[in-house]
Write a protein that holds these residues in place. Structure first.
Motif, PDB file in Angstrom:
ATOM      1  N   SER A   1      39.419  62.384  16.478  1.00 30.59           N
ATOM      2  CA  SER A   1      40.559  63.028  17.144  1.00 30.59           C
ATOM      3  C   SER A   1      40.134  64.312  17.847  1.00 30.59           C
ATOM      4  CB  SER A   1      41.670  63.323  16.134  1.00 30.59           C
ATOM      5  OG  SER A   1      41.211  64.192  15.120  1.00 30.59           O
ATOM      6  N   ASN A   2      39.198  65.065  17.235  1.00 31.84           N
ATOM      7  CA  ASN A   2      38.730  66.297  17.869  1.00 31.84           C
ATOM      8  C   ASN A   2      37.940  65.993  19.146  1.00 31.84           C
ATOM      9  OD1 ASN A   2      38.170  69.365  17.539  1.00 31.84           O
ATOM     10  ND2 ASN A   2      36.159  68.490  17.883  1.00 31.84           N
ATOM     11  N   SER A   3      37.093  64.973  19.108  1.00 32.54           N
ATOM     12  CA  SER A   3      36.330  64.587  20.304  1.00 32.54           C
ATOM     13  C   SER A   3      37.257  64.146  21.430  1.00 32.54           C
ATOM     14  CB  SER A   3      35.354  63.451  19.965  1.00 32.54           C
ATOM     15  OG  SER A   3      34.438  63.851  18.972  1.00 32.54           O
ATOM     16  N   ALA A   4      38.279  63.382  21.072  1.00 34.00           N
ATOM     17  CA  ALA A   4      39.258  62.929  22.070  1.00 34.00           C
ATOM     18  C   ALA A   4      40.045  64.103  22.635  1.00 34.00           C
ATOM     19  CB  ALA A   4      40.209  61.911  21.440  1.00 34.00           C
ATOM     20  N   GLU A   5      40.426  65.042  21.758  1.00 34.11           N
ATOM     21  CA  GLU A   5      41.177  66.220  22.207  1.00 34.11           C
ATOM     22  C   GLU A   5      40.339  67.085  23.147  1.00 34.11           C
ATOM     23  OE1 GLU A   5      44.622  68.524  22.493  1.00 34.11           O
ATOM     24  OE2 GLU A   5      44.337  66.562  21.547  1.00 34.11           O
ATOM     25  N   GLN A   6      39.032  67.156  22.904  1.00 30.81           N
ATOM     26  CA  GLN A   6      38.147  67.917  23.798  1.00 30.81           C
ATOM     27  C   GLN A   6      38.125  67.305  25.197  1.00 30.81           C
ATOM     28  OE1 GLN A   6      34.324  68.064  21.867  1.00 30.81           O
ATOM     29  NE2 GLN A   6      34.904  69.752  20.515  1.00 30.81           N
ATOM     30  N   ILE A   7      38.086  65.982  25.273  1.00 31.01           N
ATOM     31  CA  ILE A   7      38.126  65.309  26.572  1.00 31.01           C
ATOM     32  C   ILE A   7      39.457  65.572  27.266  1.00 31.01           C
ATOM     33  CG2 ILE A   7      38.099  63.057  27.749  1.00 31.01           C
ATOM     34  CD1 ILE A   7      35.379  63.889  26.766  1.00 31.01           C
ATOM     35  N   PHE A   8      40.552  65.492  26.497  1.00 29.30           N
ATOM     36  CA  PHE A   8      41.886  65.760  27.048  1.00 29.30           C
ATOM     37  C   PHE A   8      41.960  67.190  27.592  1.00 29.30           C
ATOM     38  CE2 PHE A   8      46.138  67.550  26.574  1.00 29.30           C
ATOM     39  CZ  PHE A   8      46.908  66.630  27.279  1.00 29.30           C
ATOM     40  N   ILE A   9      41.460  68.157  26.807  1.00 27.52           N
ATOM     41  CA  ILE A   9      41.514  69.564  27.221  1.00 27.52           C
ATOM     42  C   ILE A   9      40.661  69.795  28.466  1.00 27.52           C
ATOM     43  CG2 ILE A   9      40.860  71.915  26.547  1.00 27.52           C
ATOM     44  CD1 ILE A   9      41.658  71.150  23.665  1.00 27.52           C
TER      45      ILE A   9
ATOM     46  N   TYR B   1      43.230  57.605  19.829  1.00 26.66           N
ATOM     47  CA  TYR B   1      43.908  58.895  20.001  1.00 26.66           C
ATOM     48  C   TYR B   1      44.071  59.226  21.490  1.00 26.66           C
ATOM     49  CZ  TYR B   1      44.796  63.936  19.497  1.00 26.66           C
ATOM     50  OH  TYR B   1      45.335  65.195  19.567  1.00 26.66           O
ATOM     51  N   LEU B   2      42.976  59.114  22.256  1.00 26.84           N
ATOM     52  CA  LEU B   2      42.982  59.559  23.651  1.00 26.84           C
ATOM     53  C   LEU B   2      43.861  58.677  24.536  1.00 26.84           C
ATOM     54  CD1 LEU B   2      41.895  61.666  25.572  1.00 26.84           C
ATOM     55  CD2 LEU B   2      39.881  60.235  25.956  1.00 26.84           C
ATOM     56  N   LYS B   3      43.966  57.390  24.207  1.00 27.08           N
ATOM     57  CA  LYS B   3      44.796  56.482  24.998  1.00 27.08           C
ATOM     58  C   LYS B   3      46.247  56.965  25.031  1.00 27.08           C
ATOM     59  CE  LYS B   3      44.023  52.085  24.401  1.00 27.08           C
ATOM     60  NZ  LYS B   3      44.047  50.726  23.822  1.00 27.08           N
ATOM     61  N   TYR B   4      46.755  57.403  23.872  1.00 29.51           N
ATOM     62  CA  TYR B   4      48.134  57.900  23.800  1.00 29.51           C
ATOM     63  C   TYR B   4      48.235  59.344  24.311  1.00 29.51           C
ATOM     64  CZ  TYR B   4      49.719  53.833  21.139  1.00 29.51           C
ATOM     65  OH  TYR B   4      50.049  52.552  20.755  1.00 29.51           O
ATOM     66  N   ARG B   5      47.223  60.142  23.989  1.00 25.30           N
ATOM     67  CA  ARG B   5      47.265  61.560  24.356  1.00 25.30           C
ATOM     68  C   ARG B   5      47.244  61.762  25.866  1.00 25.30           C
ATOM     69  NH1 ARG B   5      48.920  65.920  24.491  1.00 25.30           N
ATOM     70  NH2 ARG B   5      48.009  67.856  23.681  1.00 25.30           N
ATOM     71  N   SER B   6      46.640  60.840  26.600  1.00 26.80           N
ATOM     72  CA  SER B   6      46.511  60.987  28.057  1.00 26.80           C
ATOM     73  C   SER B   6      47.866  61.088  28.755  1.00 26.80           C
ATOM     74  CB  SER B   6      45.711  59.812  28.633  1.00 26.80           C
ATOM     75  OG  SER B   6      46.380  58.584  28.424  1.00 26.80           O
ATOM     76  N   PHE B   7      48.906  60.509  28.149  1.00 23.28           N
ATOM     77  CA  PHE B   7      50.232  60.556  28.767  1.00 23.28           C
ATOM     78  C   PHE B   7      50.866  61.954  28.682  1.00 23.28           C
ATOM     79  CE2 PHE B   7      49.819  56.000  27.787  1.00 23.28           C
ATOM     80  CZ  PHE B   7      50.098  55.482  29.037  1.00 23.28           C
TER      81      PHE B   7
ATOM     82  N   THR C   1      31.666  73.189  25.235  1.00 25.77           N
ATOM     83  CA  THR C   1      32.179  72.847  23.906  1.00 25.77           C
ATOM     84  C   THR C   1      31.838  71.409  23.537  1.00 25.77           C
ATOM     85  OG1 THR C   1      34.021  74.394  24.164  1.00 25.77           O
ATOM     86  CG2 THR C   1      34.257  72.705  22.477  1.00 25.77           C
ATOM     87  N   ILE C   2      32.030  70.497  24.486  1.00 22.60           N
ATOM     88  CA  ILE C   2      31.693  69.084  24.259  1.00 22.60           C
ATOM     89  C   ILE C   2      30.193  68.918  24.026  1.00 22.60           C
ATOM     90  CG2 ILE C   2      31.625  66.790  25.347  1.00 22.60           C
ATOM     91  CD1 ILE C   2      34.233  67.601  26.808  1.00 22.60           C
ATOM     92  N   TYR C   3      29.403  69.610  24.838  1.00 17.23           N
ATOM     93  CA  TYR C   3      27.947  69.521  24.730  1.00 17.23           C
ATOM     94  C   TYR C   3      27.463  70.103  23.408  1.00 17.23           C
ATOM     95  CZ  TYR C   3      23.143  69.445  26.520  1.00 17.23           C
ATOM     96  OH  TYR C   3      21.809  69.196  26.713  1.00 17.23           O
ATOM     97  N   GLN C   4      28.071  71.231  22.993  1.00 16.68           N
ATOM     98  CA  GLN C   4      27.725  71.834  21.709  1.00 16.68           C
ATOM     99  C   GLN C   4      28.054  70.893  20.555  1.00 16.68           C
ATOM    100  OE1 GLN C   4      29.711  75.645  21.523  1.00 16.68           O
ATOM    101  NE2 GLN C   4      27.940  76.741  22.305  1.00 16.68           N
ATOM    102  N   SER C   5      29.232  70.271  20.621  1.00 14.68           N
ATOM    103  CA  SER C   5      29.638  69.330  19.568  1.00 14.68           C
ATOM    104  C   SER C   5      28.663  68.156  19.481  1.00 14.68           C
ATOM    105  CB  SER C   5      31.057  68.819  19.839  1.00 14.68           C
ATOM    106  OG  SER C   5      31.986  69.871  19.790  1.00 14.68           O
TER     107      SER C   5
ATOM    108  N   TYR D   1      32.012  72.821  11.783  1.00  9.45           N
ATOM    109  CA  TYR D   1      32.157  73.560  13.042  1.00  9.45           C
ATOM    110  C   TYR D   1      33.576  73.410  13.580  1.00  9.45           C
ATOM    111  CZ  TYR D   1      31.216  74.937  17.901  1.00  9.45           C
ATOM    112  OH  TYR D   1      31.241  75.548  19.127  1.00  9.45           O
ATOM    113  N   ILE D   2      34.101  72.191  13.525  1.00  9.36           N
ATOM    114  CA  ILE D   2      35.480  71.930  13.980  1.00  9.36           C
ATOM    115  C   ILE D   2      36.480  72.722  13.146  1.00  9.36           C
ATOM    116  CG2 ILE D   2      37.298  70.170  14.142  1.00  9.36           C
ATOM    117  CD1 ILE D   2      34.990  68.138  14.738  1.00  9.36           C
ATOM    118  N   LEU D   3      36.313  72.679  11.823  1.00  7.02           N
ATOM    119  CA  LEU D   3      37.264  73.345  10.929  1.00  7.02           C
ATOM    120  C   LEU D   3      37.190  74.874  11.063  1.00  7.02           C
ATOM    121  CD1 LEU D   3      36.890  71.129   7.723  1.00  7.02           C
ATOM    122  CD2 LEU D   3      38.789  71.160   9.338  1.00  7.02           C
TER     123      LEU D   3
END
Length: 462
Positions: free
Chosen positions: A82-90, A176-182, A290-294, A310-312
């Protein structure tokens, strides 16, 4: 690192760091007139900070509740996915969200001119100019949001594969990202509208609307997580964002900020796009970093314990960044309005003092709260990693907070090109360096080091 060493680190940073690392606070004339101005400005800073802080505080709280819901009702793969998907969304959001940073100073400046203007015809022209900018911005936001939503939904799997090393959590991230994209359309409109209201200094009603929206999100999170898994978390965010957009648009209509009599749509749109894209370089590169660091952190261990910690840590410490973000926002508003009154130097001086005081207080609070960090997760390995790295957060937050203040100053003066150049230089150094870092500690140290370079660069080019 034990508590004693942490306290030594704190006082070394606060006492020595302020003397030798950080730029000096601008000097002020201490006569009675200046003292009166200082009192007025301090009151404005405090009043504006209250409203912006209330708005900002909901975002990390909701994010933390999202993470806690996933942590207790799901598993470690759900947190990472979910965190990886949220990073893409952001990242997609920031690429699209180039208008909010420039709208606040523009509208604030026009509002100040409107207040000082005595000619009725000129007042009407300024008022129409404000309404025109607002309406064109909303139109651009809607079009860009639709395009971004389509691109993200169609290519979400490709983006995730490109950014993730932890394959075990890929299915969760896709779901997660499929729904979050909307949610990108209402999220984009919400930030545009909020930046408009912030420039107009009409935040009270907007704050209450935003809080009600986030409360809906908080209530829905655990319910939807139990019903649908992590995609339920994404869907609850989308529902609350749509609710917020509807109420925000009604608020603009009620205040008569929207007009259908648009003038010079193409010219104004191009102007807004040019300025917005320049200032947005920082947010885009920051999220790429942030994505690259993760991705780099996930290579440190197969189980994903370092990445989870790191996420927490970031989720928890985002609560402590609220006041820095608030001060940065207040800086933009006040610089853009007070430069007309020749009081911008006083604003900068007072903001820096508030920032230093805030850094000291928050550092003490973080040390006191360290024992509670283990409540975030029941994974012993993750708890140990968090305990060994939490002391890096103390100086990092303070330095990063000062960086936010300089962003606010440059945006307030509308020096978009200069700020973009500095941010591009700093973030490029980080992107190049991350690949050579051997552990999580070195990532925290690099973040602090490049932010100090940015602070000095901003101070030099002011």
């Amino acid at each position: 690192m034990n508590l004693y060493n942490g306290i030594l680190l704190l006082f070394y940073f606060i006492c020595v760091g302020n003397c030798y690392i950080l730029p000096n606070i601008p000097k002020l004339n201490k006569n009675k007139i200046y003292q009166t101005h200082i009192k007025e400005i301090d009151k404005q800073i405090i009043d504006l900070s209250k409203t912006t802080t209330i708005n900002y505080i909901m975002i990390p709280i909701v994010s933390m509740i999202d993470t806690l819901s996933i942590s207790y009702l799901g598993n470690q793969n759900d947190i990472i996915g979910s965190n990886s998907a949220e990073q893409i969304f952001i990242l997609c959001y920031y690429i699209s969200s180039f208008l909010p940073p420039i709208l606040t100073p523009k509208i604030s400046n026009l509002k100040e001119k409107l207040t000082r203007c005595n000619n009725q015809i000129e007042k009407e022209n300024i008022k129409h100019q404000i309404d025109n900018i607002i309406s064109i911005s909303l139109l651009i936001g809607l079009v860009v949001g639709i395009i971004s939503n389509f691109i993200l939904f169609q290519n979400h799997l490709y983006f995730l594969k490109l950014s993730m090393n932890h394959i075990e959590s890929l299915n969760t991230a896709v779901s997660y990202l499929k729904y979050r994209s909307f949610g990108i359309i209402p999220t984009l409109l919400n930030t545009i509208i909020f930046s408009i209201l912030r420039g107009c200094k009409q935040l009270d009603k907007a704050i209450y609307i935003n809080i009600s929206s986030q409360l809906i999100n908080i209530i829905l999170n655990p319910i939807m997580m139990k019903m649908m898994g992590v995609k339920g978390i994404a869907l609850s965010s989308v529902i609350s964002d749509i609710y917020l957009s509807i109420l925000f648009i009604f608020l603009l209509i009620k205040n008569k900020y929207i007009t259908t009599n648009l003038k010079n749509i193409i010219g104004n749109s191009i102007s807004l796009l040019k300025e917005g894209i320049l200032i947005q370089f920082k947010n885009i590169l920051s999220n790429v970093l942030t994505i690259y660091q993760s991705k780099k952190i996930s290579s440190y261990d197969i189980k994903g314990n370092y990445l989870t910690s790191y996420i927490l840590i970031n989720k928890y410490t985002s609560l402590f960044q609220i006041l820095y973000l608030s001060l940065s926002s207040v800086t933009t508003i006040m610089i853009s309005s007070e430069k007309e009154n020749k009081r911008d130097e006083i604003v900068k001086s007072r903001i820096f003092r508030f920032n230093y005081l805030l850094g000291f207080i928050q550092s003490i609070i973080i040390i006191i709260c360290i024992p509670f960090f283990n409540l975030i997760t029941d994974n012993k390995s993750v708890q140990n990693i968090i305990s060994s790295h939490i002391y890096y957060v103390i100086p990092y937050l303070f330095i990063n907070g000062l960086s936010y203040i300089y962003d606010g100053i440059y945006i307030g003066y509308q020096k978009f090109k200069r700020l973009s150049f500095i941010n591009l230089m700093i973030l490029s150094i980080m992107l190049i360096s991350v690949n050579y870092l051997p552990n999580l500690s070195s990532i925290w140290i690099l973040n602090m080091f490049v932010n100090i370079i940015k602070i000095y660069s901003c101070h030099f080019y002011m």
